[in-house]
Design a protein around this motif. Structure first.
Motif, PDB file in Angstrom:
ATOM      1  N   ASN A  35      38.050  42.491  30.605  1.00  0.00           N
ATOM      2  CA  ASN A  35      37.192  42.578  31.784  1.00  0.00           C
ATOM      3  C   ASN A  35      37.854  41.818  32.929  1.00  0.00           C
ATOM      4  O   ASN A  35      38.923  41.239  32.759  1.00  0.00           O
ATOM      5  CB  ASN A  35      35.793  42.022  31.491  1.00  0.00           C
ATOM      6  N   LYS A  36      37.225  41.827  34.088  1.00  0.00           N
ATOM      7  CA  LYS A  36      37.790  41.162  35.266  1.00  0.00           C
ATOM      8  C   LYS A  36      37.104  39.841  35.588  1.00  0.00           C
ATOM      9  O   LYS A  36      37.351  39.261  36.649  1.00  0.00           O
ATOM     10  CB  LYS A  36      37.729  42.099  36.475  1.00  0.00           C
ATOM     11  N   GLU A  37      36.260  39.370  34.693  1.00  0.00           N
ATOM     12  CA  GLU A  37      35.566  38.113  34.938  1.00  0.00           C
ATOM     13  C   GLU A  37      36.559  36.950  35.009  1.00  0.00           C
ATOM     14  O   GLU A  37      37.531  36.905  34.258  1.00  0.00           O
ATOM     15  CB  GLU A  37      34.548  37.849  33.831  1.00  0.00           C
ATOM     16  N   VAL A  53      42.634  42.730  41.931  1.00  0.00           N
ATOM     17  CA  VAL A  53      41.553  41.870  42.412  1.00  0.00           C
ATOM     18  C   VAL A  53      40.328  42.738  42.706  1.00  0.00           C
ATOM     19  O   VAL A  53      40.424  43.759  43.395  1.00  0.00           O
ATOM     20  CB  VAL A  53      41.985  41.113  43.684  1.00  0.00           C
ATOM     21  N   GLY A  54      39.193  42.329  42.160  1.00  0.00           N
ATOM     22  CA  GLY A  54      37.967  43.116  42.334  1.00  0.00           C
ATOM     23  C   GLY A  54      36.769  42.248  42.640  1.00  0.00           C
ATOM     24  O   GLY A  54      36.887  41.039  42.849  1.00  0.00           O
ATOM     25  N   LYS A  55      35.597  42.864  42.640  1.00  0.00           N
ATOM     26  CA  LYS A  55      34.359  42.151  42.964  1.00  0.00           C
ATOM     27  C   LYS A  55      34.047  41.063  41.946  1.00  0.00           C
ATOM     28  O   LYS A  55      33.373  40.080  42.276  1.00  0.00           O
ATOM     29  CB  LYS A  55      33.201  43.143  43.041  1.00  0.00           C
ATOM     30  N   SER A 172      48.129  42.110  40.959  1.00  0.00           N
ATOM     31  CA  SER A 172      48.308  40.740  41.447  1.00  0.00           C
ATOM     32  C   SER A 172      48.384  39.720  40.320  1.00  0.00           C
ATOM     33  O   SER A 172      47.995  39.992  39.177  1.00  0.00           O
ATOM     34  CB  SER A 172      47.150  40.356  42.382  1.00  0.00           C
ATOM     35  N   LEU A 173      48.883  38.561  40.676  1.00  0.00           N
ATOM     36  CA  LEU A 173      48.886  37.397  39.796  1.00  0.00           C
ATOM     37  C   LEU A 173      47.720  36.526  40.216  1.00  0.00           C
ATOM     38  O   LEU A 173      47.507  36.282  41.416  1.00  0.00           O
ATOM     39  CB  LEU A 173      50.206  36.641  39.949  1.00  0.00           C
ATOM     40  N   LEU A 174      46.923  36.059  39.260  1.00  0.00           N
ATOM     41  CA  LEU A 174      45.733  35.267  39.563  1.00  0.00           C
ATOM     42  C   LEU A 174      45.756  33.967  38.781  1.00  0.00           C
ATOM     43  O   LEU A 174      46.180  33.938  37.614  1.00  0.00           O
ATOM     44  CB  LEU A 174      44.464  36.044  39.207  1.00  0.00           C
ATOM     45  N   TRP A 175      45.305  32.866  39.419  1.00  0.00           N
ATOM     46  CA  TRP A 175      45.243  31.589  38.740  1.00  0.00           C
ATOM     47  C   TRP A 175      44.180  30.704  39.392  1.00  0.00           C
ATOM     48  O   TRP A 175      43.763  30.946  40.515  1.00  0.00           O
ATOM     49  CB  TRP A 175      46.600  30.901  38.728  1.00  0.00           C
TER      50      TRP A 175
END
Length: 203
Positions: A35-37, A53-55, A172-175
């Protein structure tokens, strides 16, 4: 590191080799993204993540684009769609696989087809791109998957641009901000950026 199916298959080997050079003894742990949580990053269970990147992405999460991608059609070698021009009508007339982690019955491709008064025949819904490609490889079904994200998974198959006006998207890369200044984390982010920026040899 949490990522969707395809990222590790395409970039994992090069990333592991790069990290071994930059930080010997470091062990990478890849976790499947379901999931994107952003909770796993917020709770410290995941240090890094890749994806769109999402809501559902937490507002505090830091992001940096890695590469642009687009959806393409994929069929087995020798499939009828491996020859000739593919019009929207010809594409829609085949038997299709829908990839949906949440078991939705339609997606953006169906919306685009509906605007052309077309509808595709979805015969099965699966939870990931690797499963969709495995089914397409062994049948006459049509899979629609991200091009760059599935390069290695598509080897030996026939890929084609979708005859529909679908937008590209950014992976994207997320942190989490608490790791932004961490030296080891910055090094890992740099390794991932470099690997993803390397020329794509799968096209």
């Amino acid at each position: 590191m949490r990522s969707s199916v395809g990222f590790v298959e395409n970039f994992g080997a090069a990333l592991i080799a790069r990290v071994a050079e930059e930080a010997p003894g470091v062990r990478l742990c890849f976790v499947q993204k379901t999931n994107k949580e952003s909770a796993p990053m917020r709770d410290g269970d995941v240090d890094l993540e890749t994806g769109v990147v999402g809501k559902a992405t937490g507002p505090e999460v830091r992001t940096q684009g890695l590469f642009r991608d687009r959806f393409i059609g994929v069929v087995r070698a020798g499939h009828p769609l491996s020859e000739g021009e593919i019009s929207p009508a010809r594409f829609a007339s085949g038997k299709h696989i829908l990839v949906s982690r949440h078991r939705q019955e339609r997606g953006p491709i169906d919306v685009a087809l509906r605007l052309l008064d077309l509808e595709r025949d979805i015969v099965t819904v699966v939870g990931g791109f690797a499963t969709a490609l495995a089914l397409a490889r062994a049948s006459d079904l049509i899979a629609s998957v991200p091009e760059r994200h599935t390069g290695n998974l598509r080897q030996g198959m026939h890929s084609f641009p979708l005859p529909l006006p679908l937008p590209d998207f950014t992976v994207s890369l997320l942190w989490h901000p608490r790791l932004h200044a961490d030296a080891a984390h910055r090094c890992l982010r740099g390794c991932i950026r470099d690997i993803c920026a390397a020329p794509d040899e799968t096209r």
